[in-house]
Design a protein around this motif. Structure first.
Motif, PDB file in Angstrom:
ATOM      1  N   THR A  73       0.844  -1.202   0.000  1.00 41.60           N
ATOM      2  CA  THR A  73       0.000   0.000   0.000  1.00 41.60           C
ATOM      3  C   THR A  73       0.878   1.249   0.000  1.00 41.60           C
ATOM      4  OG1 THR A  73      -1.648  -1.208   1.293  1.00 41.60           O
ATOM      5  CG2 THR A  73      -1.864   1.188   1.188  1.00 41.60           C
ATOM      6  N   PHE A  74       0.674   2.137  -0.982  1.00 43.41           N
ATOM      7  CA  PHE A  74       1.454   3.373  -1.090  1.00 43.41           C
ATOM      8  C   PHE A  74       0.705   4.339  -2.001  1.00 43.41           C
ATOM      9  CE2 PHE A  74       3.047   0.090  -3.983  1.00 43.41           C
ATOM     10  CZ  PHE A  74       2.785   0.660  -5.216  1.00 43.41           C
ATOM     11  N   ASP A  75       1.146   5.568  -2.022  1.00 41.44           N
ATOM     12  CA  ASP A  75       0.562   6.588  -2.894  1.00 41.44           C
ATOM     13  C   ASP A  75       1.516   6.831  -4.059  1.00 41.44           C
ATOM     14  OD1 ASP A  75      -1.529   6.947  -1.051  1.00 41.44           O
ATOM     15  OD2 ASP A  75      -0.298   8.324   0.128  1.00 41.44           O
ATOM     16  N   PRO A  76       1.138   6.445  -5.276  1.00 44.41           N
ATOM     17  CA  PRO A  76       2.033   6.647  -6.417  1.00 44.41           C
ATOM     18  C   PRO A  76       2.181   8.128  -6.752  1.00 44.41           C
ATOM     19  CG  PRO A  76      -0.103   5.825  -7.148  1.00 44.41           C
ATOM     20  CD  PRO A  76      -0.121   5.772  -5.656  1.00 44.41           C
ATOM     21  N   LEU A  77       3.385   8.512  -7.170  1.00 42.08           N
ATOM     22  CA  LEU A  77       3.678   9.891  -7.559  1.00 42.08           C
ATOM     23  C   LEU A  77       4.387   9.898  -8.910  1.00 42.08           C
ATOM     24  CD1 LEU A  77       5.119  11.359  -4.223  1.00 42.08           C
ATOM     25  CD2 LEU A  77       2.820  11.694  -5.136  1.00 42.08           C
TER      26      LEU A  77
END
Length: 795
Positions: A73-77
């Protein structure tokens, strides 16, 4: 087929940099006997005890989940990579064993495939027990690593974590939580594998194209060129930097990739220019003790060359490279021949074994008209003229004279060297006396052809119906099915019937895997490999009917014997080499899981290779490599672990592990480890060590050849040269093929089902399919669907 074949994937907290594993051992691995009774008595091999536990940690292709699934789980940039980013990532890669075998160019390409992401404070990126799909490099921030809720380690800038996910899917053994805002670079397993495969194939293809430009390599076989392409080293030189110096010992050969090089004389005056695809240093590969005659410098900025060392080509092809080339020319000439072209490769090899290479001067007679026929001559280097002044090069001189050994007793014409050169001379009379005439040997290969009796048996079995097979005994069980001993109602031959449930095929998505196993089994035709008869299918299962091997696993046999001596080790290793030679050279198949559990000792004491579930054809793959992480960790070659791609040489590493195990009593790497991660690290990083009682230098030499971490060096040029290794100097390969050697062990009859027991079981008249239904009662079942026709039509 028992628990040894289960796909038992597991991870360790080691992948997060924590030293103590918290993974519980499977029941079948407890307790684990020590390898040696007492270290202080290491010199006494009689006090050595083999590990009883089987190596069950079989790692196969990730099948439980879709390769594209991302578990973390992570926030793509979105962030364009800078050269600084690439350098940062590459530096991190270099500290992890998974990437240790890759060069900087390869790592840069891999780094360019990574994505950028962010974590907010308190966000969990990896959860213990979840699936694993990605590896991360922490660019900024701090991450807490917890095992069972207890903090075990903090990760900071430059740390990488989760690398085991790049090898195979296994439950995460720790939880990773952001302690502050974090920024990371990541790559998932699917992208990693594809990126590495693309990089490796592209690099190999470029190297192969370079080799094709150099005349010297045209005299090598495709396999030899493939092997050499895999070990070329890319080097960069600045303008005016010296590559080779006049007067130095010549030890390397170079091909220019980019830029230009200048050739300079003693006065440092440039006398020639070399451009891309030009090469220099060829004599260093052909001859010993060569001295550089000129100095060569890079004359353009960032000149790139690929280098090949003489020691490396010697390890790959064997000693005396020029003679290897001559041998190739001999084989090509035999293949073009009407007389010799149809005989099996094994017969050709025997013919060439006694070859003598003779040098002739210009004008010297090679054959005089009227000379007695008895030798076979092949022009190797330089031109040979017959009486009609026809030029003969790289071909047989006197083939017609050999056709009829009764009437053709003298040569009908002369052959003369036009230029200085070499000719291969083979004592054909001696060969015929030993083996018989080639005419009689045509189309005959003792090791691989079924007898007429066997062929009739095959034809009869093709008419069998599944419902005609009577259950006699259960031979073993595995995760996907079981194996049964059975007999046809109307025939005395015993068979083994293995089934795989459609439920498992569907659950794990192994349709292609099962197809592949059948396609490999049905082309096997070798005395030391399991015979396959046919397949069946019904609404619930897929079935494989094979010969019944009345014996025991080699795993158990070597534990009965104890520490193997030289002859015992030769006996078993030689058969493994013959099995691999057949798979690799006849069918272009890589086996991928050689270990004592996958080899049976039959009732006569000889070996049979079983379980083709991991075997894969590389026939139409160029270069012949595959990238799937598959096999049993203790026997895996380093190139399999790295994900860089591997071919047939990976099997030779596994044979080397077995040979080491025969002679030393334990495995060369990871003997005391059960966690795949720890085993992998030892294989990739650790040097080879021997117990003190191993003093046979020739044994160490062949072990070190087979366990060379450079794959291309394991064969030593050819299977013929491997079989002629000094360690085998007192071993009779012909008697092995004729099954005339005394086996180290004959399986005890009491372990096998006797005729009385068979007759008693036959009276019960229990059908195998009925016994399978009884054994699987209560299990979840899946029945054939119309869509299954897409994959099960071959059964």
């Amino acid at each position: 087929m028992d628990s040894k074949n289960q796909w038992n994937q597991k991870s360790s907290v080691q992948e997060f940099g924590i030293q103590k594993s918290s993974v519980a051992k499977p029941v079948h691995q407890q307790p684990k006997p020590t390898q040696q009774v007492a270290p202080k008595n290491e010199h006494d091999p009689n006090q050595l005890v083999r590990r009883v536990t089987k190596r069950n940690i079989a790692i196969k292709k990730s099948i439980a989940t879709n390769e594209g699934t991302i578990y973390e789980t992570f926030d793509p940039l979105m962030k364009p990579q800078t050269p600084q980013d690439i350098g940062f990532i590459v530096k991190c890669f270099q500290s992890h064993f998974v990437f240790s075998s890759m060069n900087e160019t390869q790592l840069v390409q891999l780094a360019k495939s990574m994505f950028y992401c962010r974590l907010v404070i308190g966000q969990t990126i990896i959860k213990q027990g979840d699936g694993a799909s990605s590896f991360f490099v922490l660019e900024k921030g701090k991450i807490n690593v917890l095992v069972d809720g207890i903090s075990r380690k903090q990760l900071t800038q430059g740390n990488g974590f989760g690398e085991l996910a790049l090898l195979y899917n296994a439950p995460r053994s720790a939880t990773c939580v952001a302690m502050e805002e974090c920024f990371l670079w990541g790559i998932d397993r699917h992208t990693f594998r594809k990126s590495v495969e693309n990089v490796m194939r592209s690099e190999q293809e470029k190297n192969r194209q370079l080799l094709e430009q150099v005349k010297f390599f045209n005299q090598l076989t495709k396999d030899q060129k493939d092997a050499i392409a895999g070990v070329l080293i890319l080097q960069k030189f600045n303008q005016n930097e010296i590559i080779v110096n006049e007067g130095d010992q010549a030890s390397s050969f170079y091909i220019i990739v980019e830029g230009k090089c200048g050739v300079f004389n003693k006065e440092d005056v440039q006398i020639a220019t070399l451009n891309p695809k030009d090469s220099f240093g060829e004599s260093a590969l052909k001859h010993d003790n060569q001295i550089r005659m000129m100095t060569i410098k890079a004359i353009e900025k960032d000149t790139k060359v690929v280098a090949l060392g003489k020691d490396m080509i010697t390890q790959i092809l064997g000693d005396k490279v020029q003679y290897i080339i001559y041998k190739n020319i001999c084989k090509w000439a035999l293949n073009r021949s009407k007389l010799f072209g149809k005989i099996p490769a094994s017969v050709q090899d025997k013919l060439i074994e006694g070859v003598i290479y003779r040098k002739f001067t210009a004008g010297q007679k090679v054959i005089n008209k009227g000379d007695k026929v008895g030798y076979l001559y092949i022009a190797l280097e330089g031109n040979v003229l017959d009486d009609q002044k026809n030029v003969i090069a790289n071909n047989i001189l006197n083939e017609e004279s050999l056709y009829d050994e009764v009437t053709n007793t003298k040569h009908s014409q002369s052959y003369t060297m036009e230029t200085e050169g070499h000719v291969a001379v083979i004592d054909y009379d001696k060969y015929r006396t030993t083996y018989g005439s080639v005419e009689k040997l045509q189309e005959k290969d003792q090791s691989n052809l079924h007898s007429e009796e066997h062929q009739q048996s095959y034809d009869l079995v093709k008419q069998f119906q599944l419902k005609e097979l009577i259950f006699l005994n259960k031979l073993g069980s595995g995760q996907f099915g079981s194996v049964y001993l059975c007999r046809n109602k109307n025939q005395e031959t015993l068979f083994a019937l293995k089934y795989v449930t459609r439920a498992h095929i569907q659950q794990y998505g192994i349709q292609k895997h099962v197809q592949q196993e059948k396609s490999v089994l049905e082309i096997m035709n070798h005395q030391f490999i399991l015979k396959f008869y046919r397949s069946f299918k019904d609404a619930e299962n897929i079935y494989f009917l094979t010969e019944y091997i009345a014996g025991e696993e080699l795993f158990d046999a070597i534990r009965e014997i104890g520490l193997l001596g030289k002859y015992d080790s030769q006996f078993y290793t030689a058969q493994m080499i013959l099995q691999m030679e057949y798979l690799h050279t006849v069918h272009q198949i890589v086996y991928r899981d050689i270990k004592p559990e996958n080899v049976m000792v039959d009732q006569f004491g000889y070996l049979k290779l079983i379980d083709m579930g991991t075997a894969k054809s590389l026939k139409n793959v160029s270069p012949p490599k595959t990238f799937t992480i598959i096999g049993t960790p203790h026997y895996m070659a380093p190139e399999v672990i790295s994900g860089k791609g591997y071919g047939y040489f990976a099997d030779l590493w596994s044979v080397g592990c077995c040979l080491y195990e025969f002679l030393c009593g334990g495995l060369p790497f990871g003997e005391e480890q059960e966690d795949p991660f720890e085993i992998y690290k030892e294989i990739v990083k650790n040097p080879l060590h021997y117990p003190s009682y191993i003093t046979d230098k020739t044994a160490k030499t062949i072990i070190e050849q087979l366990l060379n971490k450079i794959p291309e060096c394991r064969l030593g040029g050819s299977y013929s040269s491997l079989k002629n290794n000094q360690w085998f100097s007192d071993f009779d390969w012909n008697k092995l093929m004729q099954r005339q050697l005394q086996p180290p062990l004959i399986p005890k009859k009491e372990k096998l089902m006797n005729e009385t027991q068979i007759q008693e079981q036959l009276k019960k008249n229990i059908l195998v399919i009925d016994q399978i239904q009884k054994d699987t009662m209560g299990q979840k079942k899946v029945f054939a669907q119309p869509k299954d026709a897409e994959w099960d039509s071959i059964f």
